[in-house]
Each structure stands twice: as structure tokens, then as C-alpha cells.
Scaffold this motif. Structure first.
Motif, PDB file in Angstrom:
ATOM      1  N   UNK A  33     -49.055  17.851   1.339  1.00  0.00           N
ATOM      2  CA  UNK A  33     -47.962  17.213   0.986  1.00  0.00           C
ATOM      3  C   UNK A  33     -48.443  17.128  -0.500  1.00  0.00           C
ATOM      4  N   UNK A  35     -47.386  14.598  -3.962  1.00  0.00           N
ATOM      5  CA  UNK A  35     -46.696  13.363  -4.356  1.00  0.00           C
ATOM      6  C   UNK A  35     -46.920  13.131  -5.935  1.00  0.00           C
ATOM      7  N   UNK A  37     -46.875   9.427  -8.259  1.00  0.00           N
ATOM      8  CA  UNK A  37     -46.679   7.983  -8.344  1.00  0.00           C
ATOM      9  C   UNK A  37     -46.915   7.632  -9.830  1.00  0.00           C
ATOM     10  N   UNK A  47     -44.644   4.493  -5.787  1.00  0.00           N
ATOM     11  CA  UNK A  47     -44.317   6.112  -5.062  1.00  0.00           C
ATOM     12  C   UNK A  47     -42.909   6.583  -5.863  1.00  0.00           C
ATOM     13  N   UNK A  50     -42.424  12.554  -2.467  1.00  0.00           N
ATOM     14  CA  UNK A  50     -43.345  13.396  -1.675  1.00  0.00           C
ATOM     15  C   UNK A  50     -42.575  14.668  -1.222  1.00  0.00           C
ATOM     16  N   UNK A  91     -49.344   9.856 -11.919  1.00  0.00           N
ATOM     17  CA  UNK A  91     -50.378  10.642 -11.173  1.00  0.00           C
ATOM     18  C   UNK A  91     -49.750  11.506 -10.235  1.00  0.00           C
ATOM     19  N   UNK A  95     -52.225  15.676  -0.190  1.00  0.00           N
ATOM     20  CA  UNK A  95     -52.812  15.410   1.086  1.00  0.00           C
ATOM     21  C   UNK A  95     -52.591  16.612   1.880  1.00  0.00           C
ATOM     22  N   UNK A  99     -57.794  13.344   3.378  1.00  0.00           N
ATOM     23  CA  UNK A  99     -57.145  12.046   2.782  1.00  0.00           C
ATOM     24  C   UNK A  99     -56.309  12.384   1.458  1.00  0.00           C
ATOM     25  N   UNK A 100     -55.747  11.501   0.900  1.00  0.00           N
ATOM     26  CA  UNK A 100     -54.855  11.756  -0.409  1.00  0.00           C
ATOM     27  C   UNK A 100     -55.877  11.885  -1.743  1.00  0.00           C
ATOM     28  N   UNK A 102     -56.032  12.287  -5.736  1.00  0.00           N
ATOM     29  CA  UNK A 102     -55.303  12.042  -7.046  1.00  0.00           C
ATOM     30  C   UNK A 102     -55.761  12.781  -8.053  1.00  0.00           C
ATOM     31  N   UNK A 103     -54.911  13.308  -8.968  1.00  0.00           N
ATOM     32  CA  UNK A 103     -55.413  13.847 -10.267  1.00  0.00           C
ATOM     33  C   UNK A 103     -56.086  12.694 -11.180  1.00  0.00           C
ATOM     34  N   UNK A 104     -55.993  13.136 -12.547  1.00  0.00           N
ATOM     35  CA  UNK A 104     -56.898  11.999 -13.378  1.00  0.00           C
ATOM     36  C   UNK A 104     -55.538  11.113 -14.181  1.00  0.00           C
TER      37      UNK A 104
ATOM     38  N   UNK B  35     -58.836   1.897  -2.193  1.00  0.00           N
ATOM     39  CA  UNK B  35     -59.262   2.853  -3.082  1.00  0.00           C
ATOM     40  C   UNK B  35     -59.874   2.190  -4.329  1.00  0.00           C
ATOM     41  N   UNK B  40     -59.272   5.029 -16.467  1.00  0.00           N
ATOM     42  CA  UNK B  40     -59.151   6.361 -17.006  1.00  0.00           C
ATOM     43  C   UNK B  40     -59.333   7.460 -15.985  1.00  0.00           C
ATOM     44  N   UNK B  41     -59.298   7.104 -14.628  1.00  0.00           N
ATOM     45  CA  UNK B  41     -59.223   8.106 -13.699  1.00  0.00           C
ATOM     46  C   UNK B  41     -58.458   7.639 -12.739  1.00  0.00           C
ATOM     47  N   UNK B  42     -57.922   8.593 -11.682  1.00  0.00           N
ATOM     48  CA  UNK B  42     -57.082   8.362 -10.530  1.00  0.00           C
ATOM     49  C   UNK B  42     -58.006   7.682  -9.428  1.00  0.00           C
ATOM     50  N   UNK B  43     -57.313   7.051  -8.765  1.00  0.00           N
ATOM     51  CA  UNK B  43     -57.768   6.092  -7.598  1.00  0.00           C
ATOM     52  C   UNK B  43     -58.527   7.191  -6.478  1.00  0.00           C
ATOM     53  N   UNK B  45     -60.536   7.256  -2.706  1.00  0.00           N
ATOM     54  CA  UNK B  45     -60.576   6.506  -1.450  1.00  0.00           C
ATOM     55  C   UNK B  45     -61.958   6.139  -0.788  1.00  0.00           C
ATOM     56  N   UNK B  48     -60.646   4.071   5.007  1.00  0.00           N
ATOM     57  CA  UNK B  48     -59.151   4.333   5.578  1.00  0.00           C
ATOM     58  C   UNK B  48     -59.070   3.649   6.977  1.00  0.00           C
ATOM     59  N   UNK B 104     -47.898   6.229   0.884  1.00  0.00           N
ATOM     60  CA  UNK B 104     -48.596   4.902   0.629  1.00  0.00           C
ATOM     61  C   UNK B 104     -47.955   3.946  -0.278  1.00  0.00           C
TER      62      UNK B 104
END
Lengths: 112, 115
Positions: A33, A35, A37, A47, A50, A91, A95, A99-100, A102-104, B35, B40-43, B45, B48, B104
Motif C-alpha cells: 500500500x 500513502x 501524508x 492523511x 491510500x 510525505x 507498507x 510497518x509503514x 516514510x520517505x524524507x 514514531x 528534516x526526516x520522515x517519521x 516507527x 506498534x 493511520x
């Protein structure tokens, strides 16, 4: 391992211009999946969309549209007629069996 | 529908001190995430939960970080002792289910500064 690459660190556009945010992903999962954000200056991640790996139809929601292409492992996001309120960090995330991830993020600044 | 609640919003502590963050997910959401987002970065994890059980804590620095969700609703994340590199925004999120198919929903985050 899953990976999301957003090569554009920062983009600046003038209001009413169209802008495309790029997202390239890597995964070995057959079901996954994608996403998008939005993180405005307030900090809360919002969000947007998706997409599952079996649905390559493009989607449009108002001024927002998304182009999913499995052949190039990309899930790009276009804002049409940008507005100052679109200024935020965006972002892309992925997933699958993990777990999910993220990019930067890409910081978009829309100038009036 | 109320969103994900977090407190405090901001916290400044000295290194080696301890700190705790609280999260209340959206009602009915079985899955809760913590998270860490460095500037400057993505979250990323940390942990969970599915109800009150841990599903994934592989990226949680267990020598200093701990988290619990005792009754399957609220959750707390603790850091003890804090290091300078723990300065970040700590985000809590919740979703209806465990699989990646569920989006989420994120809280406003707690901005931690360690001096």
C-alpha cells in the motif's frame, strides 16, 4: 527491505502554478500500500490518500491527483493551481508485510 | 469524531533526565503506533501495539525507551535516561486495523528538546 525515495527536498512555486511531487518506492512484497501524508507547519500529519498495489487507476480529488505506475515503481502527486495553504511538507509512505516506511519528505512552498 | 490526543506538546529536559509522553487514540482504533521524527526526516516507527500487545518494537532502543498500553486504549512512551540525540518530535498514531490497508491518523506530536 522497503524503501521510499523522495528526491525533491524542497520545491518553491508561485501561486496558481501546478506542481508534481515525485515518489519512488522499492519493495519485494506483491501486495503493498502506498500513502501520501501532508504535514503543515502545525506539525500534525494529515492523511491524503491510500493506494493498493492492485489498483493502478489514477485518482483525482479536487486540485489533487495521483499517478501510480507499477512499471516505474512511482506514485507521484500533483497539485493543480497551487495555493498558499498547500505549503507544507509532503510525505510518501509504503507498507506491505512490514510497518509503514516514510520517505524524507518534500517541502513545498507556495508563494503568493 | 475526536482525533488522536497527545500531551505534553512541548518538553525541554536535560540529558540523563527522564520524560514520559501520553497518547489517547481515536475511539475504536485497535492499533497504536509511536514514531520518532527527527528534524528534516520522515517519521520512524518505534513501536506498534495491537490492543495491549506489542506487534513490533524492533526499532525501539530498549535500553532507554519503554512503552506500554495497559488497557488497550491509552499509551505512554518513556525515555530514561534521555540523550541529546533523542531531541525530536514524538508522534502517536492509531488505525482501525493492523494491516497496511488501514490509514493511520496522527496526533499533533510532542516536541522534545534535550539540552
Amino acid at each position: 527491505a522497503q524503501k521510499v525515495t523522495q528526491a525533491q527536498t524542497e520545491i518553491s512555486v508561485v501561486e496558481k502554478e501546478d506542481v508534481t511531487l515525485d515518489c519512488v518506492y522499492e519493495t519485494r512484497d506483491t501486495t503493498y500500500y502506498l500513502f501520501w501524508y501532508k504535514q503543515p507547519p502545525s506539525g500534525e500529519l494529515v492523511f491524503l490518500i491510500r493506494r493498493n498495489s492492485f489498483d493502478e487507476q489514477n485518482e483525482i480529488s479536487g486540485r489533487y491527483s495521483w499517478n501510480f505506475q507499477k512499471s516505474t515503481s512511482s506514485f507521484n502527486f500533483t497539485i493543480t493551481a497551487s495555493q498558499v495553504v498547500d505549503s507544507a511538507v509532503y510525505f510518501c509512505a509504503l507498507s506491505g508485510n512490514t510497518p509503514l516506511v516514510f520517505g524524507k519528505g518534500t517541502r513545498l512552498s507556495v508563494i503568493a | 469524531e475526536a482525533g488522536v490526543a497527545q500531551s505534553p506538546r512541548y518538553k525541554i529536559i536535560e540529558k540523563r533526565q527522564s520524560v514520559a509522553f501520553w497518547c489517547n487514540p481515536i475511539s475504536g482504533h485497535a492499533t497504536l503506533y509511536w514514531y520518532q521524527q527527527i528534524l528534516g526526516q520522515g517519521p520512524k516507527l518505534l513501536i506498534q501495539f495491537q490492543n495491549n500487545g506489542v506487534v513490533d518494537d524492533s526499532q525501539l532502543p530498549k535500553d532507554r525507551f519503554s512503552a506500554e498500553r495497559l488497557k488497550g486504549v491509552d499509551s505512554t512512551l518513556k525515555i530514561q535516561p534521555a540523550k541529546l540525540e533523542d531531541s525530536a518530535v514524538y508522534l502517536c498514531a492509531s488505525s482501525l486495523g493492523l494491516a497496511g490497508a488501514y490509514e493511520q491518523y496522527f496526533g499533533p506530536g510532542t516536541r522534545l528538546t534535550v539540552t
